[in-house]
Design a protein around this motif. Structure first.
Motif, PDB file in Angstrom:
ATOM      1  N   UNK A 220       0.883  -1.129  -0.130  1.00 25.41           N
ATOM      2  CA  UNK A 220       0.013  -0.031  -0.136  1.00 25.41           C
ATOM      3  C   UNK A 220       0.860   1.236  -0.007  1.00 25.41           C
ATOM      4  N   UNK A 221       1.885   1.110   0.911  1.00 21.72           N
ATOM      5  CA  UNK A 221       2.771   2.469   0.891  1.00 21.72           C
ATOM      6  C   UNK A 221       4.352   1.907   0.750  1.00 21.72           C
ATOM      7  N   UNK A 222       4.736   1.752  -0.519  1.00 21.72           N
ATOM      8  CA  UNK A 222       6.242   0.976  -0.503  1.00 21.72           C
ATOM      9  C   UNK A 222       7.364   1.587  -0.329  1.00 21.72           C
ATOM     10  N   UNK A 223       7.312   3.065  -0.378  1.00 18.14           N
ATOM     11  CA  UNK A 223       8.246   4.016  -0.081  1.00 18.14           C
ATOM     12  C   UNK A 223       8.144   4.594   1.208  1.00 18.14           C
ATOM     13  N   UNK A 224       7.351   4.231   2.066  1.00 16.75           N
ATOM     14  CA  UNK A 224       7.367   4.692   3.303  1.00 16.75           C
ATOM     15  C   UNK A 224       8.335   4.559   4.369  1.00 16.75           C
ATOM     16  N   UNK A 225       9.076   5.304   4.986  1.00 20.24           N
ATOM     17  CA  UNK A 225      10.175   4.891   5.888  1.00 20.24           C
ATOM     18  C   UNK A 225       9.966   3.850   6.777  1.00 20.24           C
ATOM     19  N   UNK A 226       8.610   4.148   7.748  1.00 16.71           N
ATOM     20  CA  UNK A 226       8.308   3.360   8.792  1.00 16.71           C
ATOM     21  C   UNK A 226       8.138   1.910   8.158  1.00 16.71           C
TER      22      UNK A 226
ATOM     23  N   UNK B  31       2.317  -6.942  -6.383  1.00 15.15           N
ATOM     24  CA  UNK B  31       0.925  -6.086  -6.377  1.00 15.15           C
ATOM     25  C   UNK B  31       1.299  -4.854  -7.174  1.00 15.15           C
ATOM     26  N   UNK B  32       0.226  -4.256  -7.523  1.00 15.27           N
ATOM     27  CA  UNK B  32       0.102  -2.671  -8.416  1.00 15.27           C
ATOM     28  C   UNK B  32       0.235  -1.723  -7.167  1.00 15.27           C
ATOM     29  N   UNK B  33       1.641  -1.202  -7.168  1.00 20.37           N
ATOM     30  CA  UNK B  33       1.847  -0.266  -6.036  1.00 20.37           C
ATOM     31  C   UNK B  33       1.723   0.984  -6.693  1.00 20.37           C
ATOM     32  N   UNK B  34       1.780   1.988  -5.513  1.00 13.25           N
ATOM     33  CA  UNK B  34       1.977   3.370  -5.731  1.00 13.25           C
ATOM     34  C   UNK B  34       2.821   3.796  -5.048  1.00 13.25           C
ATOM     35  N   UNK B  35       4.223   4.249  -5.442  1.00 13.00           N
ATOM     36  CA  UNK B  35       5.267   4.878  -5.168  1.00 13.00           C
ATOM     37  C   UNK B  35       5.207   6.161  -4.159  1.00 13.00           C
ATOM     38  N   UNK B  36       4.012   6.744  -4.543  1.00 15.56           N
ATOM     39  CA  UNK B  36       3.998   8.054  -4.011  1.00 15.56           C
ATOM     40  C   UNK B  36       3.058   7.844  -2.814  1.00 15.56           C
TER      41      UNK B  36
END
Length: 251
Positions: free
Chosen positions: A94-100, A118-123
């Motif tokens: 869901x949040x692939x680039x989130x630091x946590x 998965x079809x991810x949204x990097x933003x």
């Protein structure tokens, strides 16, 4: 009341949640949607543990399960670790680039290829834990809410427009576990949810710290028309000075 957690005995109060007992005894259980100020979420399911009661094992969310008998709790069983890994995989997708989330992904050994399917949204930074909505509701403004369903579900203001009921308190931003809600203070202005607020200056230190709408809202709630504009740091200093004078008088 005595309970067993990971093979060791601990004291617990009747009705106390498992997570509270674990936190008090420095037993690590990962959480995302939990806040001591806003208990009772249980939406992220990351704090799951295994409870053995009367010879039967069941998986429960530790932030919502009250202790009412002498049970055994497993926080790191093979089953729990596997289930947590699956939850973290889905949340990281869901949040692939989130630091946590990246930190949790590494902690539980989630591989990149498990996310890439998965079809991810990097933003994306929001994991839809709902903690921000609950905080806003507790404040009493209900300026944001969960909208849509399924893969289009998200947190927003009504019609994605600046909310008329938002007071710029930033409670939603403060409780967000992933830092998805951006609040920017620049000089005497605060921006959040597409809305700009005028900040008021502390009479003590001169720091801009509170939105005028928030101050007016809380003043009305507290029914204190003569309330001074004082920041928390200055309030603490004032209390410290007051107690210092009291102690001096006792000498």
């Amino acid at each position: 009341m005595k309970i067993m957690i990971d093979g060791k005995q601990y004291e617990a109060e009747y009705g106390e949640y498992i997570l509270s007992v674990c936190k008090r005894n420095n037993i690590y259980i990962p959480t995302l949607c939990h806040s001591d100020a806003l208990p009772g979420q249980g939406s992220c399911r990351l704090c799951i543990v295994e409870v053995i009661e009367r010879g039967r094992a069941k998986v429960v969310t530790s932030c919502l399960f009250p202790i009412t008998s002498e049970v055994e709790v497993l926080t790191k069983s093979e089953k729990i670790m596997s289930m947590r890994k699956t939850i973290i995989t889905l949340l990281t997708a869901r949040a692939p680039k989130n630091k946590y989330m990246i930190k949790l992904k590494e902690e539980y050994g989630v591989l990149d290829e498990e996310i890439e399917r998965f079809n991810v949204d990097d933003a994306e930074q929001c994991i839809l834990c709902g903690l921000c909505v609950k905080a806003c509701d507790e404040v009493g403004t209900s300026a944001i809410s969960t909208i849509n369903r399924g893969i289009t579900k998200r947190i927003s203001t009504p019609y994605d427009e600046p909310s008329k009921s938002c007071i710029g308190c930033g409670a939603c931003s403060f409780v967000c576990p992933t830092g998805a809600i951006k609040m920017v203070d620049t000089g005497d202005k605060r921006s959040i949810w597409g809305k700009t607020f005028q900040l008021l200056k502390c009479k003590g230190c001169g720091k801009y710290f509170v939105a005028k709408e928030q101050f007016d809202y809380t003043t009305k709630k507290l029914n204190e028309s003569d309330r001074d504009i004082i920041c928390e740091d200055c309030k603490k200093k004032m209390v410290a000075e007051k107690f210092k004078d009291v102690f001096e008088n006792f000498r």
